[in-house]
Design an enzyme around this catalytic site. Structure first.
Site: not given
Ligand code: GLN
Length: 489
Positions: A75, A150, A174
């Site tokens: 990532k 994400s 994410s």
């Molecule tokens: N969807 C969550 C957010 O927008 C989790 C994001 C993540 O785990 N990096 O914060």
């Protein structure tokens, strides 16, 4: 056979035995990525030349590492020495890190090969990968749909066989949510299990790196390599790391599983709920004892997370000021330079979080928001402790629905609701994994989340390994590839 069909465990075995060259694997992946990634768009940066060079070096080694020839995607918020790391942000569009994240170092020490850097929501803020400043990634099961986020690029790369496995980061879901949307296995380890050194900080008290893989065994293998104490991360734990792979077949000592009360599932997609209840039924047939857990604070986890995460983000992202590194937009005064750099450099979701977080931390509001959310976090953590006195694992659906269409969710609050099932484990710091649990009626993958006790990843993996076998929770990657072949023809 196309070599990209071999999973991580299989490929590494062959390379270690000298029956397959790492170079052949890299060449097969390059070919596959070049034919498919135009559609999927899982990657932001390819690392093909260096990957080939590494493969040739590994092929020469008489004694090979635990991950010899493993083709891994990373990532793009995990830094890689000499390889562009953007966080899918204009602010870091041309950033070349001067050192490697600890996880990257550990992978390479075991002879894994980094094939490229994957797309994400800018600075890991989002649930669909549509917040990338560059382009959205598509779900390999249905190109009109999002891969989740994400870590959407990482999940899509694994599902589309564009990598054997990938690393993602999970702050509030994410790794798990995109794993569920793409039909792969995604583990968020216990907070402190895996070093965050070199992971670009979003919300430091929640961020954790985890693997996305095709199988549970692959997850065990990767988790083993990336876990363990790191003196460069002050929150890293010195708990010993067991051999997760060797433990996979261990007999489960206890058979008590906690489930959420039905009232906590109100409003979620009907097929997701049906799939979840079917999993519960199957567990009962297998002799597991199912206990309903009350979790009075479950629904407060989301608002609590959306105060704490933006607060930490507002502080962490202060460093992107046009002075230290990344984008700088010249202006007449220092204040104007800050303003212009940040206005141009950050996308709208990142700006929203910085505003929210700055507000929640400001004097006069701190007590009402941040301090209150921190107390709520304590209550949630305590509810997990109480639950784990009665059961060994807690199961929930991973997401409230299957993968949605690109552009379908416009309103930020609806997007935040995607994290309803995942943020609790993040706030409590406990490990959680999403495994494929079946399909919706239009053939979209669904996920089951299993949450375990802190630092007992071995037991968690052991349990989901059994589920994967007994319940035939296969991710049907071969089905994915059939779909793509049709597209290619
Ligand atoms: N969807 C969550 C957010 O927008 C989790 C994001 C993540 O785990 N990096 O914060």
């Amino acid at each position: 056979m196309n070599l990209v069909n071999l999973n991580l465990t299989e490929a590494v075995e062959l390379v270690k035995r000298g029956e397959l060259l790492a170079e052949e694997l890299v060449l097969a992946y390059i070919k596959h990525i070049e034919s498919l990634d135009k559609q999927i768009k899982a990657y932001l940066t390819y690392n093909f030349d260096r990957a080939l060079e590494r493969a040739r070096e590994i092929d020469q080694k008489p004694a090979k590492g635990k991950l010899a020839g493993a083709i891994i995607a990373i990532k793009d918020n995990i830094i890689t020495k000499g390889l562009r790391t953007t966080c899918a942000s204009r602010l870091l569009e041309n950033f070349i890190p001067p050192y490697d994240a600890t996880v990257v170092e550990r992978l390479e020490t075991e002879d894994a090969i980094i094939i490229g850097k994957t797309n994400l929501d800018e600075f890991a803020m989002g649930s669909s990968t549509e917040n990338s400043a560059f382009f959205p990634t598509r779900n390999p099961w249905d190109l009109e749909r999002v891969p989740g986020g994400s870590s959407g690029g990482s999940a899509a790369a694994v599902a589309a066989l564009e990598a054997m496995a990938a690393l993602g980061s999970d702050t509030g879901g994410s790794v798990r949510q995109p794993a569920a949307f793409c039909g792969v296995v995604g583990l968020k380890p216990t907070y402190g299990r895996v070093s965050r050194y070199g992971l670009v900080a979003f919300a430091s008290s929640l961020d954790q790196i985890g693997p996305l893989t095709r199988t549970v065994k692959d997850s065990a293998l990767l988790t083993r390599v990336i876990s363990g104490f790191d003196r460069r991360d002050a929150t890293s734990s010195s708990e010993p790391v067991p051999d997760y792979v060797a433990n996979l077949d261990a007999k489960l000592e206890s058979k008590k599983i906690g489930v959420l009360k039905e009232s906590k599932l109100k409003g979620i997609n009907k097929e997701v709920a049906a799939n979840y209840f079917a999993s519960v039924e199957k567990l009962k047939e297998l002799g597991f004892e199912i206990k309903e857990m009350s979790f009075p604070s479950w629904e407060y986890a989301l608002p609590c997370y959306y105060v704490i995460a933006p607060s930490e983000a507002s502080s962490n992202l202060a460093r992107y000021d046009g002075v230290r590194y990344g984008l700088r937009v010249e202006a007449n005064s220092l204040a104007e330079m800050y303003l212009k750099t940040r206005t141009v450099g950050f996308g709208s979701e990142v700006k929203r979080r910085i505003l929210l977080g700055t507000f929640a931390l400001s004097s006069g509001y701190y007590e009402a928001y941040y301090a209150k959310a921190s107390r709520a976090r304590q209550v949630i953590t305590q509810e997990f402790k109480t639950a784990f006195e009665k059961v060994d694992f807690i199961i929930t659906p991973t997401t409230p629905g299957p993968a949605f269409k690109l552009g379908e969710i416009q309103d930020p609050i609806s997007m935040y609701l995607q994290d309803y099932f995942t943020v609790s484990a993040s706030l409590a710091g406990v490990p959680a994994i999403s495994i494929p649990s079946g399909f919706s009626s239009d053939r979209l993958p669904l996920g089951l989340q299993v949450i375990g006790r802190p630092f007992l990843e071995d037991k968690l993996l052991n349990f989901v390994f059994l589920l994967e076998k007994k319940l035939e929770f296969k991710n049907n990657i071969s089905e994915t590839i059939k779909y793509q072949r049709k597209e290619e023809e």
